[in-house]
Design a protein around this motif. Structure first.
Motif, mmCIF file in Angstrom:
data_model
loop_
_atom_site.group_PDB
_atom_site.id
_atom_site.type_symbol
_atom_site.label_atom_id
_atom_site.label_comp_id
_atom_site.label_asym_id
_atom_site.label_seq_id
_atom_site.Cartn_x
_atom_site.Cartn_y
_atom_site.Cartn_z
ATOM 1 N N ARG A 1 -2.898 4.569 -8.109
ATOM 2 C CA ARG A 1 -1.699 3.726 -8.233
ATOM 3 C C ARG A 1 -0.550 4.265 -7.378
ATOM 4 O O ARG A 1 0.230 3.495 -6.825
ATOM 5 N N GLU A 2 -0.461 5.608 -7.240
ATOM 6 C CA GLU A 2 0.581 6.185 -6.394
ATOM 7 C C GLU A 2 0.243 6.022 -4.914
ATOM 8 O O GLU A 2 1.130 5.869 -4.074
ATOM 9 N N ARG B 1 1.433 2.670 -3.877
ATOM 10 C CA ARG B 1 2.891 2.631 -3.727
ATOM 11 C C ARG B 1 3.339 3.306 -2.431
ATOM 12 O O ARG B 1 4.205 2.783 -1.724
ATOM 13 N N SER C 1 -4.301 -3.708 -1.472
ATOM 14 C CA SER C 1 -3.400 -3.846 -2.621
ATOM 15 C C SER C 1 -1.951 -3.678 -2.188
ATOM 16 O O SER C 1 -1.064 -4.417 -2.623
ATOM 17 N N TRP D 1 0.978 -6.556 -2.360
ATOM 18 C CA TRP D 1 2.236 -6.325 -3.081
ATOM 19 C C TRP D 1 3.428 -6.610 -2.168
ATOM 20 O O TRP D 1 4.400 -7.269 -2.565
ATOM 21 N N ASP E 1 2.527 -4.148 -10.924
ATOM 22 C CA ASP E 1 1.464 -3.384 -10.271
ATOM 23 C C ASP E 1 0.466 -4.357 -9.655
ATOM 24 O O ASP E 1 0.324 -5.502 -10.117
ATOM 25 N N PHE F 1 -3.631 -4.288 -7.828
ATOM 26 C CA PHE F 1 -4.805 -3.479 -7.483
ATOM 27 C C PHE F 1 -6.051 -4.341 -7.367
ATOM 28 O O PHE F 1 -6.310 -5.205 -8.206
ATOM 29 N N ASP G 1 -3.033 -2.645 -17.843
ATOM 30 C CA ASP G 1 -3.196 -1.749 -16.700
ATOM 31 C C ASP G 1 -4.207 -2.354 -15.729
ATOM 32 O O ASP G 1 -5.397 -2.440 -16.040
ATOM 33 N N HIS H 1 -5.526 -1.205 -13.183
ATOM 34 C CA HIS H 1 -6.513 -0.242 -12.698
ATOM 35 C C HIS H 1 -7.648 -0.052 -13.705
ATOM 36 O O HIS H 1 -8.618 0.643 -13.413
#
Length: 515
Positions: free
Chosen positions: A100-101, A104, A337, A341, A354, A356, A406, A408
């Motif tokens: 997830r990081e 970003r 992803s 975004w 979020d 993904f 979530d 993910h």
């Protein structure tokens, strides 16, 4: 520190050799010194060992028929992007950085630019082959899969072309097979970036110059496989990943620029005359299925090969199946992803929490969580994604969930799909006869004819797995009953006395007040 506020470390490796050294130091590399056959065996070893993002990168140094003292090239490297730990290393981040990081940080990097610089020469110019000296099979090009139509020299090469009107360079990843000592038939679609360049050459009746870069820093393959906008050169984005400009040199026989420290560069021209097309295919594609078509395709007429002394060949096995997920699916889950975004933000869609796409299907399916504040917000998400150019071969199925889910976590998304989707209430939306991947085996053969139609045909699907705001508020103003999850306060109370419960210590709690 970049615009995301995340501090990144060293991300300049110099060349593929520096990248291999970094992977070796991080215990991310498996060096295979036993003899391996380039004919199917090598590809099967990779598929059996790569796992689902937890396998190594591979350096093969004993290739059958290419392990003698006179071999021009005797090493093959692959798998550099087949784990999140290695993608984190490419970004200059700790190997344990969560996916997830990575999404970003990729969002911000893909919005930054560091232009390349041109230098006079570099290691790739140590050897230059032209004329009768050109023979693609001087290099250990594998037959990666049993049912492939031949030996594929282009599986992870940076395919360099430029817009004839603007001179902006594009670097993409496209497949290409050895058709002869100096011929490479390739898969070229009009809807691709280099397909747009080809169309302009077709209109003017000129050949298209092309250069194939085999083996350089990891930012090359990562960026070349991403949907970078057509007005932006991938070299500028590679510079942003590295934090330093890419050094480029002029090619020998085509008006293009390539990284000066690349391992191998194949130069050539693609004619717009269909009579020059040659047979290509089948090939094991990114879908995890074979693209069974064998047909005449656009063919590169190779005019020069430049390479370093003792070069390292770079390639990959395409496609994922459960238990074996390679480079393209892993990196697609990050950059596709991130680009999605950014597309949502650019379109003005509010409340995105979020985004993904899981690697098993290379982000063809995309999950988006939102802070839902008005009716129809999920449909706005799908419309923005499907209207963006990055959706050409991705985002076939979009699932939108509330912020408590979530994206993910397959389990969490499946739970939302079971209890927040009602097909009779407009939660399933089909967008028919849309552009899509002609390689998708679920597409009828006629509709997959990209040479006739320019692209495949998808019927895209939105699954709105958010709480339906059409429902009348009940139960104290709520549209849905509460879940059975304990409150954070109740869990915290138990956690405070955990040691007094005299548990065996063998089991751990799966829910906590901090999650």
């Amino acid at each position: 520190m970049n615009s995301s506020g995340i501090k990144r470390g060293e991300a300049v490796f110099g060349d593929i050799r520096g990248w291999i050294d970094a992977l070796r130091d991080a215990d991310e590399l498996e060096e295979i010194r036993g003899e391996v056959d380039w004919d199917v065996e090598l590809g099967n070893i990779i598929r059996m060992m790569q796992g689902s993002g937890d396998g190594p990168a591979f350096l093969f140094s004993n290739i059958k028929d290419y392990n003698g003292p006179d071999a021009l090239c005797s090493r093959i490297f692959t798998g550099g992007h087949a784990s999140y730990s290695r993608i984190a290393m490419m970004f200059g981040l700790p190997p344990d950085t969560p996916a997830r990081e990575l999404v970003r940080i990729c969002r911000t990097i893909f919005q930054e630019r560091i232009e390349p610089r041109t230098v006079k020469s570099g290691p790739v110019k140590e050897n230059i082959l032209t004329g009768d000296d050109i023979d693609l099979l001087k290099f250990p090009v594998p037959k990666w899969n049993r049912l492939d139509g031949g030996r594929y020299v282009l599986t992870y090469a940076g395919c360099v072309t430029k817009d004839p009107d603007t001179d902006v360079h594009n670097v993409g990843i496209y497949r290409g097979m050895v058709g002869g000592p100096a011929e490479i038939p390739v898969l070229l679609w009009r809807a691709q970036h280099w397909g747009g360049h080809f169309s302009k050459h077709q209109q003017s009746g000129s050949e298209m110059p092309v250069a194939y870069v085999i083996g350089w820093e990891p930012s090359l393959g990562f960026t070349a496989g991403a949907p970078v906008p057509r007005s932006i050169s991938e070299y500028d984005v590679m510079g942003a990943i590295r934090g330093e400009p890419v050094d480029l040199v002029d090619c020998e026989t085509v008006p293009l620029k390539v990284p000066a420290s690349a391992e191998i560069v194949i130069e050539g021209w693609i004619s717009t005359d269909p009579s020059t097309f040659t047979e290509e295919g089948p090939y094991a594609e990114f879908t995890g299925f074979y693209a069974p078509e064998r047909s005449k395709k656009h063919t590169t007429r190779v005019t020069a090969i430049s390479h370093r002394n003792d070069p390292i060949f770079r390639g990959t096995v395409e496609g994922a199946v459960p238990g074996s997920i390679g480079e393209n699916p892993i990196m697609s889950s990050i950059h596709r992803s991130a680009v999605a975004w950014n597309a949502l933000e650019s379109a003005g869609v509010p409340g995105v929490v979020d985004v993904f796409g899981h690697p098993i299907q290379a982000a063809v399916n995309l999950n988006v969580s939102i802070n839902q504040t008005y009716r129809g917000q999920a449909k706005q998400v799908a419309a923005a994604l499907w209207g963006d150019s990055s959706s050409h071969v991705r985002y076939k199925h979009v699932t939108v969930v509330d912020e408590d889910i979530d994206v993910h976590d397959y389990e969490a998304v499946d739970w939302a799909h079971a209890w927040r989707v009602h097909g009779g209430e407009g939660d399933i939306l089909i967008y028919p006869a849309n552009w899509g991947a002609g390689l998708d085996p679920s597409v009828r053969r006629r509709d997959a004819n990209v040479h006739l139609f320019g692209t495949g045909k998808w019927s895209r699907v939105l699954t709105d797995a958010t709480i339906n705001l059409d429902y009348e508020p009940e139960r104290g103003g709520q549209r849905y009953p509460p879940t059975v999850r304990p409150t954070d306060e109740d869990m915290a109370s138990i956690e405070e006395r955990w040691e007094t419960l005299q548990l065996s210590g063998k089991w751990r709690p799966h829910l906590s007040s901090e999650s």
